[in-house]
Design an enzyme around this catalytic site. Sequence first.
Site, mmCIF file in Angstrom:
data_model
loop_
_atom_site.group_PDB
_atom_site.id
_atom_site.type_symbol
_atom_site.label_atom_id
_atom_site.label_comp_id
_atom_site.label_asym_id
_atom_site.label_seq_id
_atom_site.Cartn_x
_atom_site.Cartn_y
_atom_site.Cartn_z
ATOM 1 C CB SER A 154 27.033 42.218 39.419
ATOM 2 O OG SER A 154 28.282 41.797 39.367
ATOM 3 C CE LYS B 202 28.260 42.538 35.259
ATOM 4 N NZ LYS B 202 27.452 42.953 36.422
#
Length: 250
Positions: free
Chosen positions: A44, A104
Site C-alpha cells: 500500500s 498510511k
Amino acid sequence: MSVKATKSAKSEVWETIVVLVQALIIALVIRSFLWQPFSIPTASLQPNLLIGDYVLASKYTYGYSSYSFPFNAIPINGRIFGRTPERGEIAVFEPVPKDDAYIKRVIGLPGDEIQMKNGVLHINGEPVQKERTGTSIDTDSNGISVEVTTYRETLPNGVSYTVQEISDTGAFDNTAIYKVPADHYFMMGDNRDRSLDSRSLSSVGYVPFTNFIGKAEVRYFSIEDNLNPWAIWNWPGNVRWGRMFESIYQ
C-alpha cells in the site's frame, strides 16, 4: 559438591533471571513510550515503503493514548502530551473497524474535504499538484505484478513524495467528497490502486486521533520476499542493505 559451590550456582541462576527480567522491562518501556517496530506486509505504500521493510515509529511525537500500550493496558481518556499529526506524515494507527495496526500517509486533517477525481487528489476543492515521472512494475504481497505510472505529488504544505497508479479509473479514483470529522484524520496509501485506506469508510474510514500509535520515522531493516528477518541464512542476496538505517522521508 560443597555447600558454598551450590549456593554460588543458585546465585548465578538468580542473577541471570534478574538480568533477563530487567531487560524485558527496559524493552517494554522503550516499546511503550519511545519506539515501536513495525513490518510492512503489503504494497500500500510502495514505492516509498516496500514489502519487507521494517520501520520504527516514535510514540512520543503524537503523545500517548490507550492505543500506545500493549493490549491497551493503560486506560487513558483521549491523548496526553505530544502534538497533532501533520499532513504528509506516515503514521501507524488502528482503524475503528479493525484490531490490526495499519500504516498510511496523513492526507486529510480535521475539517478537510477530500475527494478523488480521475485519480487526482483534491483537498478542500483544490487539486493537489501531481507530476508524471515515469512507469514502473509493482508487485504486491501475492506476487502479482502490474505496470504502474509514477507521479510526484506535492501537498499544500510542501510535502512531496512519489505515488503510483495502475489507472485513473479504479474503484477509488472517482469518489464523493469526504468531510473529515473533528479530531479525525484521512489516511491514504501511496500505491493508490492497491491501498485499502480511508477512502473505504467501511474498512478504514476516518481515523480518530486517539487511535494513532506513532509516527513512522526510520527504516532500520529491509528484506526481499517478506522473508523472516531472524533467518540470517536468507540474508545474503535478499537483504536490501541500501535501505537500512534511513529516514523514510526523502
